[in-house]
Structures are given as C-alpha cells and as structure tokens.
Write an enzyme that holds these catalytic residues in place. Structure first.
Site, PDB file in Angstrom:
ATOM      1  N   ALA A  79       4.707  -3.216 -10.697  1.00  0.00           N
ATOM      2  CA  ALA A  79       6.164  -3.068 -10.557  1.00  0.00           C
ATOM      3  C   ALA A  79       6.551  -1.912  -9.630  1.00  0.00           C
ATOM      4  CB  ALA A  79       6.792  -2.877 -11.935  1.00  0.00           C
ATOM      5  N   GLU A 100      -2.825  -3.709   0.234  1.00  0.00           N
ATOM      6  CA  GLU A 100      -1.964  -3.995  -0.925  1.00  0.00           C
ATOM      7  C   GLU A 100      -2.336  -5.369  -1.474  1.00  0.00           C
ATOM      8  OE1 GLU A 100       2.132  -3.866   0.292  1.00  0.00           O
ATOM      9  OE2 GLU A 100       2.869  -4.794  -1.561  1.00  0.00           O
ATOM     10  N   HIS A 102      -1.465  -8.326  -4.527  1.00  0.00           N
ATOM     11  CA  HIS A 102      -0.707  -8.893  -5.647  1.00  0.00           C
ATOM     12  C   HIS A 102      -1.408 -10.145  -6.116  1.00  0.00           C
ATOM     13  CE1 HIS A 102       2.382  -6.027  -4.968  1.00  0.00           C
ATOM     14  NE2 HIS A 102       2.327  -6.309  -3.692  1.00  0.00           N
ATOM     15  N   ARG A 109       8.564 -15.758  -6.166  1.00  0.00           N
ATOM     16  CA  ARG A 109       9.126 -15.340  -7.453  1.00  0.00           C
ATOM     17  C   ARG A 109      10.531 -14.745  -7.264  1.00  0.00           C
ATOM     18  NH1 ARG A 109       4.785 -11.981 -10.635  1.00  0.00           N
ATOM     19  NH2 ARG A 109       6.274 -12.418 -12.317  1.00  0.00           N
TER      20      ARG A 109
HETATM   21  C1  DQA Z   1       2.124  -7.938  -9.299  1.00  0.00           C
HETATM   22  C2  DQA Z   1       3.499  -8.479  -8.921  1.00  0.00           C
HETATM   23  C3  DQA Z   1       4.588  -7.509  -9.317  1.00  0.00           C
HETATM   24  O1  DQA Z   1       5.863  -8.018  -8.962  1.00  0.00           O
HETATM   25  C4  DQA Z   1       4.572  -7.293 -10.825  1.00  0.00           C
HETATM   26  O2  DQA Z   1       5.523  -6.321 -11.194  1.00  0.00           O
HETATM   27  C5  DQA Z   1       3.236  -6.963 -11.347  1.00  0.00           C
HETATM   28  C6  DQA Z   1       2.039  -7.569 -10.766  1.00  0.00           C
HETATM   29  C7  DQA Z   1       1.003  -8.961  -9.019  1.00  0.00           C
HETATM   30  O3  DQA Z   1      -0.162  -8.554  -9.031  1.00  0.00           O
HETATM   31  O4  DQA Z   1       1.273 -10.146  -8.808  1.00  0.00           O
HETATM   32  O5  DQA Z   1       3.117  -6.234 -12.333  1.00  0.00           O
HETATM   33  O6  DQA Z   1       1.860  -6.793  -8.499  1.00  0.00           O
END
Ligand code: DQA
Length: 146
Positions: A79, A100, A102, A109
């Site tokens: 987050a 980075e 995710h 989303r």
């Molecule tokens: C996240 C995506 C973020 O938006 C979210 O708050 C997470 C995990 C991911 O790994 O997809 O906690 O970073």
C-alpha cells in the site's frame, strides 16, 4: 570479490501473503518468494535478503541500510506504493538498480492503485505475474549487475 547482495523489501500486510485475499494474491507465502529469489540469485552469484515490515519507517531504514550493503533493491511497497513520498525519497538516495514488484495487476484494479510514487524511481516494474514476478525481477537484476 565480495558476493553482491540484493535486498527484497516488502511492505504492509505482505506477512499475510498466502492467507490474505488468496483470490488476488495467491496461496504462496513470502517464504516461497524467498526460496525462489535465492534460487535465481544462486544462478547469478547473488545473495538475497528478504525483509518485510508493516511500518513505513522500517522500510525507509532498510533502504538506508541497503545504501551500504546491497547492490540492488527489489521492492514490493504494497500500500505504501500509492501513498509514500518517504519511501520514494529513500529510494532516491540509493545508487543501484531498483525494481518495483506487484503480485497483482494493479492497473486492472481500483483507480487509487494506478499511481505509484515508487515508479518515479524504479528502473523496472513488474505487475500481475503473481509471486513469479519476484523471480523474474531477480533474473533481470542478475543481468543488470553482470
Ligand atoms: C500490491 C498491490 C497494492 O496495491 C496493495 O496495496 C498490496 C499489494 C501487490 O503486490 O499486488 O498490498 O503491492
């Protein structure tokens, strides 16, 4: 030559990976991530150190530590991605490559997940590859540091 270390930093709630919203983040855990990254690291002669905190300041402190001890950073800020200028500023003090990650495809989303402060510094961004994204990021890190 000393072995180079990659720090794999994880932000809030990722300690619950595998249990938390598995329909979005899957059932694998951070231990699985650590194992996958270590295996890719070994191929490239890189050590890995995976850390997780629910505290923004702790993530900032670990980025400062990485200035002295890490050749590169892979970070899933969770987050904090969408809120933290402090994490961005800390990453801007680090000279090596930053990737980075995710787990989910954040752009599919909610709108508030579409902006990343960290992307202003990241050299590469992975989203939507599940936990495999970390291992792919490690592979790219290996190539960058070769
Ligand atoms: C996240 C995506 C973020 O938006 C979210 O708050 C997470 C995990 C991911 O790994 O997809 O906690 O970073």
């Amino acid at each position: 030559m000393m072995t180079q270390t990659i720090h794999i930093l994880n932000g809030p709630n990722l300690n619950l990976l595998g249990k938390r919203q598995p329909e979005i983040y899957g059932r694998d855990t951070l231990d699985d991530v650590a194992r996958d990254c270590a295996a890719v690291g070994a191929e490239f002669g890189l050590e890995t150190r995976l850390l997780q905190s629910n505290w923004e300041g702790q993530i900032v402190d670990w980025i400062h530590e990485a200035r002295e001890t890490a050749a590169g950073i892979i970070i899933n800020p969770a987050a904090l991605t969408h809120t933290s200028v402090a994490v961005l500023d800390a990453l801007n003090t680090f000279d090596g490559p930053v990737i980075e990650v995710h787990i989910s495809q954040v752009h599919k989303r909610e709108a508030f997940r579409h902006h990343s402060f960290v992307s202003h510094r990241a050299d590469a961004v992975m989203a939507g590859f599940g936990i495999h994204g970390y291992a792919l990021a490690m592979r790219h890190m290996g190539r960058l540091l070769r």
